[in-house]
Motif scaffolding. Structure first.
Motif, PDB file in Angstrom:
ATOM      1  N   VAL A 303      15.182  38.671 -49.556  1.00 42.73           N
ATOM      2  CA  VAL A 303      16.439  39.457 -49.700  1.00 42.73           C
ATOM      3  C   VAL A 303      17.457  38.126 -50.325  1.00 42.73           C
ATOM      4  O   VAL A 303      17.652  37.080 -49.647  1.00 42.73           O
ATOM      5  N   MET A 304      18.207  38.664 -51.587  1.00 44.07           N
ATOM      6  CA  MET A 304      18.996  37.630 -52.028  1.00 44.07           C
ATOM      7  C   MET A 304      20.435  37.993 -52.142  1.00 44.07           C
ATOM      8  O   MET A 304      20.579  39.280 -52.247  1.00 44.07           O
ATOM      9  N   ASP A 305      21.480  37.325 -52.011  1.00 40.65           N
ATOM     10  CA  ASP A 305      22.877  37.455 -52.152  1.00 40.65           C
ATOM     11  C   ASP A 305      23.139  37.812 -53.665  1.00 40.65           C
ATOM     12  O   ASP A 305      22.830  36.886 -54.469  1.00 40.65           O
ATOM     13  N   VAL A 306      23.519  38.885 -53.965  1.00 39.69           N
ATOM     14  CA  VAL A 306      23.689  39.047 -55.483  1.00 39.69           C
ATOM     15  C   VAL A 306      25.019  38.389 -55.987  1.00 39.69           C
ATOM     16  O   VAL A 306      24.949  37.656 -57.040  1.00 39.69           O
ATOM     17  N   LYS A 307      26.032  37.850 -55.119  1.00 40.26           N
ATOM     18  CA  LYS A 307      27.123  37.374 -55.649  1.00 40.26           C
ATOM     19  C   LYS A 307      26.925  35.602 -55.632  1.00 40.26           C
ATOM     20  O   LYS A 307      27.364  35.248 -56.428  1.00 40.26           O
ATOM     21  N   GLU A 308      26.425  35.290 -54.552  1.00 42.82           N
ATOM     22  CA  GLU A 308      26.314  33.841 -54.298  1.00 42.82           C
ATOM     23  C   GLU A 308      24.727  33.102 -54.858  1.00 42.82           C
ATOM     24  O   GLU A 308      24.709  32.090 -54.754  1.00 42.82           O
ATOM     25  N   LYS A 309      23.880  34.193 -55.528  1.00 42.35           N
ATOM     26  CA  LYS A 309      22.839  33.609 -55.906  1.00 42.35           C
ATOM     27  C   LYS A 309      21.763  32.524 -55.012  1.00 42.35           C
ATOM     28  O   LYS A 309      21.305  31.784 -55.359  1.00 42.35           O
ATOM     29  N   HIS A 310      21.731  33.094 -53.742  1.00 41.80           N
ATOM     30  CA  HIS A 310      20.835  32.416 -53.104  1.00 41.80           C
ATOM     31  C   HIS A 310      19.898  33.452 -51.994  1.00 41.80           C
ATOM     32  O   HIS A 310      20.387  34.561 -51.930  1.00 41.80           O
ATOM     33  N   LEU A 312      18.814  34.813 -48.568  1.00 39.93           N
ATOM     34  CA  LEU A 312      19.311  35.303 -47.332  1.00 39.93           C
ATOM     35  C   LEU A 312      17.998  35.205 -46.321  1.00 39.93           C
ATOM     36  O   LEU A 312      18.255  34.678 -45.362  1.00 39.93           O
ATOM     37  N   LEU A 313      16.939  35.557 -46.753  1.00 39.50           N
ATOM     38  CA  LEU A 313      15.944  35.884 -45.899  1.00 39.50           C
ATOM     39  C   LEU A 313      14.600  35.929 -46.977  1.00 39.50           C
ATOM     40  O   LEU A 313      14.623  36.909 -47.889  1.00 39.50           O
ATOM     41  N   VAL A 424      19.251  32.533 -42.358  1.00 41.78           N
ATOM     42  CA  VAL A 424      18.998  33.608 -41.094  1.00 41.78           C
ATOM     43  C   VAL A 424      20.508  33.737 -40.279  1.00 41.78           C
ATOM     44  O   VAL A 424      20.988  34.713 -39.936  1.00 41.78           O
ATOM     45  N   HIS A 425      21.116  32.440 -39.931  1.00 39.92           N
ATOM     46  CA  HIS A 425      22.299  32.559 -39.388  1.00 39.92           C
ATOM     47  C   HIS A 425      23.408  33.213 -40.062  1.00 39.92           C
ATOM     48  O   HIS A 425      24.479  33.422 -39.372  1.00 39.92           O
ATOM     49  N   SER A 426      23.261  33.443 -41.141  1.00 42.69           N
ATOM     50  CA  SER A 426      24.380  34.327 -41.900  1.00 42.69           C
ATOM     51  C   SER A 426      24.283  35.760 -41.856  1.00 42.69           C
ATOM     52  O   SER A 426      24.924  36.498 -42.470  1.00 42.69           O
TER      53      SER A 426
END
Length: 472
Positions: A303-310, A312-313, A424-426
């Motif tokens: 699972v990747m953050d579209v905006k931040e490009k990193h 998430l899980l 995971v913390h986010s």
């Protein structure tokens, strides 16, 4: 998405028009022009008779002949129907023209796009990497044409940010792209001139080359940032340049590029769009959602953050359970549920992540098909190598996979600054344990699995999905 992982709607009525590159005429009995897009904006021009009944398998033979793909590498590629709204990988028996006639129905079913966007959307037929092709086989390819097709696709995913990567990755990959485009014999001045002529965005991810703005960018200035990026690229380029008078073979550079991409766990994933809940910032703040890409491949789910490009899980299949819930009322969303081990103040808990997406049904089918394929391939490898080959091909972090199977305690996910590592913390997750009778939050006893869908479930009991669990 793979075509067999869902039941497509029935063929649309004849009054639906066919637009785009797949067919140029409503009369399908005579020869028709077909454009099959490969890497970048390149396309293969085919003339096809009886387009309405032509299958992917038949088109594949024509494309492989046109781009000179050997039979040994034919499984490395697959046909896709793609648009900005939806991407589908097709099976050999599918008929692209018929699926194009159903395109609007598919968009209504699997996207949140507006009626206007759906009416204007046009799919194109692409020939690109097969999601189910193992990376281990890709490493054995020596044909330069095949390697270049794989390279161009991977490069596009790096430049657009679909494959998040750290600076040490994107500088090395950028330098390899420069060497493949211009050769390895450029001196410092020539290298600098080429970078400025072609622009950094030809070699580095767009969000890196263009910058993200903000105070840091304002203080240092865009030109200083560009100069620093150029210097880093030139340093990496010099590392791969051979001694004077020699020239690196293109296949060697292509292998280096793809090998680096293979270190990214989501290389070769199929991607789906979804949203997750943002963590609450205050009691009075309304819940908001964050756009995510969900990448699924033979190894796991990312699972990747579209905006931040990193990331998430990121989890391998033996590290999670999964399920899909349908909307109960109008306005509700389809939900993909991912369950994994977590920790709350030192207490082992199960964590649930809700991914809102109309493509949840597709993702579930894709996950289960990948698990089945991986199980079959690993079983065959174990039998062939007397039980040792399967373990030797696993990444280092999976050495304890037998201990980590569902029903046993798995290692905790690492929290690191790398864009590849899970955050995971986010995440806004539901944390729960099972006291033997009912699901409760943060009880001492270790939870049984929330879902029945797992790689293996020797000691887990099924618990029905309920919406009354409190958000964490």
């Amino acid at each position: 998405m793979d075509g067999d992982d869902c039941s497509f709607p029935p063929d649309s009525s004849d009054d639906h028009s066919q637009r785009g590159s797949v067919a140029s005429s409503a009369t399908l009995l005579r020869a028709q022009d077909v454009l099959v897009y490969i890497s970048g904006d390149s396309a293969v021009h085919l003339t096809v008779e009886g387009l309405g009944s032509v299958s992917v398998q038949e088109l594949g033979r024509s494309v492989r002949e046109a781009v000179h793909i050997p039979d040994s590498a034919q499984d490395a590629f697959a046909f896709w129907l793609c648009s900005p709204l939806l991407e589908l990988q097709l099976k050999a028996r599918h008929q692209p023209y018929k699926l194009c006639r159903q395109w609007q129905d598919l968009l209504y079913r699997f996207t949140e796009a507006s009626e206007e966007d759906i009416s204007q959307d046009e799919p194109c037929l692409q020939y690109r990497r097969n999601v189910f092709y193992p990376k281990s086989k890709e490493l054995q390819i020596e044909d330069e044409g095949v390697l270049r097709l794989l390279y161009e696709e991977a490069r596009g995913n790096i430049l657009t940010g679909r494959y998040p990567c750290d600076p040490e990755h994107w500088t090395g990959l950028g330098a390899l792209s420069l060497a493949l485009d211009e050769g390895t014999g450029l001196d410092g001045q020539q290298c600098s001139t080429t970078l400025r002529k072609k622009k950094l965005s030809s070699f580095l991810p767009a969000h890196v080359a263009m910058g993200t703005g903000g105070l840091l960018s304002t203080l240092r200035g865009k030109s200083n940032r560009q100069t620093e990026l150029e210097q880093k690229l030139m340093e990496e380029y010099r590392k791969i340049s051979p001694p004077a008078g020699n020239s690196a073979e293109p296949t060697q550079l292509l292998h280096q590029y793809l090998n680096t991409c293979h270190t990214l766990p989501y290389y070769g994933c199929a991607f789906f769009f979804g949203e997750i809940d943002k963590p609450a910032q205050g009691i009075l703040q309304r819940a908001k959602r964050k756009a995510v890409n969900v990448g699924i491949c033979l190894e796991g789910v990312y699972v990747m953050d579209v905006k931040e490009k990193h990331v998430l899980l990121g989890l391998h299949f033996n590290e999670l359970s999964w399920d899909h819930s349908y909307p109960e009322e109008q306005g509700d969303s389809h939900i993909l549920w991912l369950e994994f081990d977590g920790d709350e103040d030192g207490t082992p808990v199960n964590k649930l992540l809700k991914i809102y997406s109309k493509q949840a049904e597709l993702m579930i089918g894709f996950i289960e098909f990948c698990v089945e394929l991986k199980s079959v391939s690993e079983g065959g490898a174990a039998a062939e190598m007397d039980g040792e080959g399967g373990l030797s091909q696993q990444p280092a972090e999976q050495d304890g996979s037998n201990r980590s199977a569902r029903g046993g305690r798995r290692g905790m996910l690492r929290r690191q600054s790398s864009v590849v590592c899970s955050r995971v913390h986010s995440l806004n997750t539901i944390s729960y344990v099972d006291n033997g009778k009912e699901i409760k939050r943060l009880k001492p006893k270790r939870a049984a699995s929330f879902f029945t869908r797992q790689v293996s479930a020797p000691s887990y009991s099924a618990v029905q999905v309920t919406e009354n669990l409190e958000q964490g």
